[in-house]
Motif scaffolding. Structure first.
Motif, PDB file in Angstrom:
ATOM      1  N   MET A 183     -36.704 -15.250 -10.528  1.00 17.42           N
ATOM      2  CA  MET A 183     -35.418 -15.717 -10.776  1.00 17.42           C
ATOM      3  C   MET A 183     -34.390 -14.609 -11.104  1.00 17.42           C
ATOM      4  N   SER A 184     -33.588 -14.728 -10.761  1.00 21.05           N
ATOM      5  CA  SER A 184     -32.322 -13.698 -11.288  1.00 21.05           C
ATOM      6  C   SER A 184     -31.667 -14.073 -12.549  1.00 21.05           C
ATOM      7  N   ASP A 185     -31.142 -13.014 -12.933  1.00 15.66           N
ATOM      8  CA  ASP A 185     -30.217 -13.585 -14.328  1.00 15.66           C
ATOM      9  C   ASP A 185     -29.005 -14.197 -13.909  1.00 15.66           C
ATOM     10  N   PHE A 186     -28.221 -13.543 -12.783  1.00 14.17           N
ATOM     11  CA  PHE A 186     -27.191 -14.086 -12.429  1.00 14.17           C
ATOM     12  C   PHE A 186     -27.016 -14.413 -10.936  1.00 14.17           C
ATOM     13  N   PRO A 187     -26.127 -15.249 -10.388  1.00 16.77           N
ATOM     14  CA  PRO A 187     -26.101 -15.423  -9.003  1.00 16.77           C
ATOM     15  C   PRO A 187     -25.444 -14.228  -8.164  1.00 16.77           C
ATOM     16  N   ALA A 188     -24.341 -13.545  -9.176  1.00 18.49           N
ATOM     17  CA  ALA A 188     -23.580 -12.637  -8.719  1.00 18.49           C
ATOM     18  C   ALA A 188     -23.124 -11.756  -9.701  1.00 18.49           C
ATOM     19  N   VAL A 189     -23.284 -10.545  -9.716  1.00 18.35           N
ATOM     20  CA  VAL A 189     -22.902  -9.562 -10.747  1.00 18.35           C
ATOM     21  C   VAL A 189     -21.923  -8.734 -10.145  1.00 18.35           C
ATOM     22  N   ILE A 190     -20.360  -8.536 -10.463  1.00 19.08           N
ATOM     23  CA  ILE A 190     -19.277  -7.956  -9.987  1.00 19.08           C
ATOM     24  C   ILE A 190     -19.163  -6.840 -10.730  1.00 19.08           C
ATOM     25  N   VAL A 191     -19.162  -5.669 -10.083  1.00 15.05           N
ATOM     26  CA  VAL A 191     -18.777  -4.418 -10.890  1.00 15.05           C
ATOM     27  C   VAL A 191     -17.307  -4.062 -10.704  1.00 15.05           C
ATOM     28  N   GLY A 192     -16.941  -4.263 -12.011  1.00 10.18           N
ATOM     29  CA  GLY A 192     -15.454  -3.803 -11.783  1.00 10.18           C
ATOM     30  C   GLY A 192     -14.669  -5.082 -11.953  1.00 10.18           C
ATOM     31  N   ALA A 193     -13.589  -5.163 -13.141  1.00  7.36           N
ATOM     32  CA  ALA A 193     -12.907  -6.289 -13.475  1.00  7.36           C
ATOM     33  C   ALA A 193     -11.347  -6.072 -13.123  1.00  7.36           C
ATOM     34  N   GLY A 194     -10.894  -5.056 -12.200  1.00  7.53           N
ATOM     35  CA  GLY A 194      -9.674  -5.117 -11.750  1.00  7.53           C
ATOM     36  C   GLY A 194      -9.413  -6.134 -10.590  1.00  7.53           C
ATOM     37  N   GLN A 195      -8.294  -5.730  -9.789  1.00  3.50           N
ATOM     38  CA  GLN A 195      -7.693  -6.890  -9.026  1.00  3.50           C
ATOM     39  C   GLN A 195      -8.789  -7.448  -8.094  1.00  3.50           C
ATOM     40  N   ALA A 196      -9.607  -6.425  -7.522  1.00  4.62           N
ATOM     41  CA  ALA A 196     -10.464  -7.012  -6.527  1.00  4.62           C
ATOM     42  C   ALA A 196     -11.675  -7.913  -7.323  1.00  4.62           C
ATOM     43  N   GLY A 197     -12.179  -7.384  -8.540  1.00  2.00           N
ATOM     44  CA  GLY A 197     -13.224  -8.169  -9.203  1.00  2.00           C
ATOM     45  C   GLY A 197     -12.704  -9.306  -9.535  1.00  2.00           C
ATOM     46  N   LEU A 198     -11.310  -9.543  -9.919  1.00  2.22           N
ATOM     47  CA  LEU A 198     -11.026 -10.799 -10.705  1.00  2.22           C
ATOM     48  C   LEU A 198     -10.729 -11.720  -9.449  1.00  2.22           C
ATOM     49  N   ALA A 199     -10.285 -11.294  -8.281  1.00  2.00           N
ATOM     50  CA  ALA A 199     -10.148 -12.171  -7.378  1.00  2.00           C
ATOM     51  C   ALA A 199     -11.342 -12.842  -6.834  1.00  2.00           C
ATOM     52  N   THR A 200     -12.415 -11.878  -6.526  1.00  2.00           N
ATOM     53  CA  THR A 200     -13.529 -12.478  -6.177  1.00  2.00           C
ATOM     54  C   THR A 200     -14.299 -13.291  -7.260  1.00  2.00           C
ATOM     55  N   ALA A 201     -14.072 -12.940  -8.568  1.00  2.00           N
ATOM     56  CA  ALA A 201     -14.728 -13.976  -9.573  1.00  2.00           C
ATOM     57  C   ALA A 201     -13.872 -15.749  -9.433  1.00  2.00           C
ATOM     58  N   TYR A 202     -12.633 -15.515  -9.032  1.00  2.00           N
ATOM     59  CA  TYR A 202     -11.744 -16.592  -8.728  1.00  2.00           C
ATOM     60  C   TYR A 202     -12.466 -17.498  -7.640  1.00  2.00           C
TER      61      TYR A 202
END
Length: 335
Positions: A1-20
């Protein structure tokens, strides 16, 4: 089992929008960011840089950018990203550097090092989103010769005061080259080198026009229609006030690019020659910009996604698509 369903590398505009959009679908990602604070690459930009769009055309999903009279400067953008993060409180871990992303046939293994200590940690994930932009991969063309002075790139341009009273060559005929050359003419002896005559956009064209055109292109391509083309016929350089003023006052004049750097007698040379996508940790998992394994997504790259994907407001449809695909892989119903 994974630690996370999704890891996003980068918390600029693209990372934040995807997280949202992932959260809208009931998925909580972790974001790994190499900056000291919110703002993505805006943390690294020079102080006088502005957006080419009004605040109304520079929104992340879920929360509009506060109004600003004119083109929002760097600090306004950083303050907005900071307030956005405060509102949504995603699990953002910084500053950490992701050095490698592997796939073991079932899960992704993301190796990240804490900048302050160098301690490494491996995160396992069902999905990985590379939202790393391109700021950390500046491009410098191969030009014969050399200069005795110091070389820079727009990626590490420190602002005009460093160059006060010096001789400076600025290379590049697009927005960064024009804006840096324009402000340096206030304090230095500047030669602006371009490979062609500058192509100025009409004075009344700003980023809102660019966004609308990119949106039209995105919709046409998504319908399977021919790409109607971008704004190339309008020009290359948005006439933000400092550039317009310098051009109209005769301070901003282009000179043809030299054949050899030996021809230049300058104290500094600043390359404003663009960037390449920062996808080094997953390069071995890509065929060009196409992932070779399911669950890997590149978001925020016009080369990989489409027109406007590298802008604050334009990244949203691509981030939303990625979130939907991740949800389907995880069998989430979402909203």
């Amino acid at each position: 089992m994974s630690d996370f369903p999704a890891v996003i590398v980068g918390a600029g505009q693209a990372g934040l929008a995807t997280a949202y959009y992932l959260r809208k679908l009931g998925i909580e990602p972790v974001l790994l960011d190499n900056q000291l604070g919110p703002g993505g690459a805006w943390q690294q930009y020079w102080e006088s840089l502005t957006l080419f769009s009004s605040a109304g055309f520079s929104n992340l999903p879920g929360m509009p950018m506060p109004a600003y009279d004119g083109f929002p400067p760097r600090d306004h953008v950083i303050d907005y990203f900071t307030a956005w993060e405060e509102r949504y409180k995603f699990d953002i871990r910084r500053p950490v550097n992701v050095s490698k992303v592997d796939h073991n046939g079932e899960l992704f293994e993301v190796t990240a090092g804490v900048v302050s200590s160098g301690q490494k940690q491996v995160y396992t994930a069902d999905n990985v989103v590379m939202a790393t932009g391109n700021w950390s991969s500046p491009f410098v063309p191969a030009v014969p010769g050399s200069i005795t002075g110091q070389m820079w790139h727009s990626a590490n341009y420190p602002g005009k005061d460093t160059f006060r009273g010096t001789r400076v060559a600025v290379v590049g005929g697009a927005n960064s080259g024009a804006q840096i050359a324009a402000e340096l003419t206030e304090v230095a002896d500047v030669i602006w080198l371009t490979t062609h005559e500058p192509r100025w956009m009409p004075d009344d064209v700003d980023g809102s026009v660019l966004f609308k055109r990119n949106r039209e292109r995105y919709l046409a391509i998504s319908r399977g229609e021919a790409d109607p083309g971008g704004v190339e016929n309008l020009g290359d350089i948005v006439m933000v006030p400092p550039v317009l003023r310098a051009r109209n006052e005769g301070r901003l004049k282009a000179t043809p690019m030299v054949d050899s750097l030996d021809e230049l007698d300058v104290d500094h040379l600043i390359w404003c020659t663009g960037f390449r996508p920062s996808v080094g940790p997953v390069r071995h998992l890509l065929n060009g910009y196409a992932p070779k394994v399911e669950g890997l997504y590149l978001i925020g790259f016009s080369q990989a996604n489409g027109p406007g994907a590298d802008t604050i407001m334009g990244v949203s449809p691509f981030a939303k698509q990625a979130a939907s695909s991740i949800s389907k892989r995880l069998n989430h119903s979402g909203e």
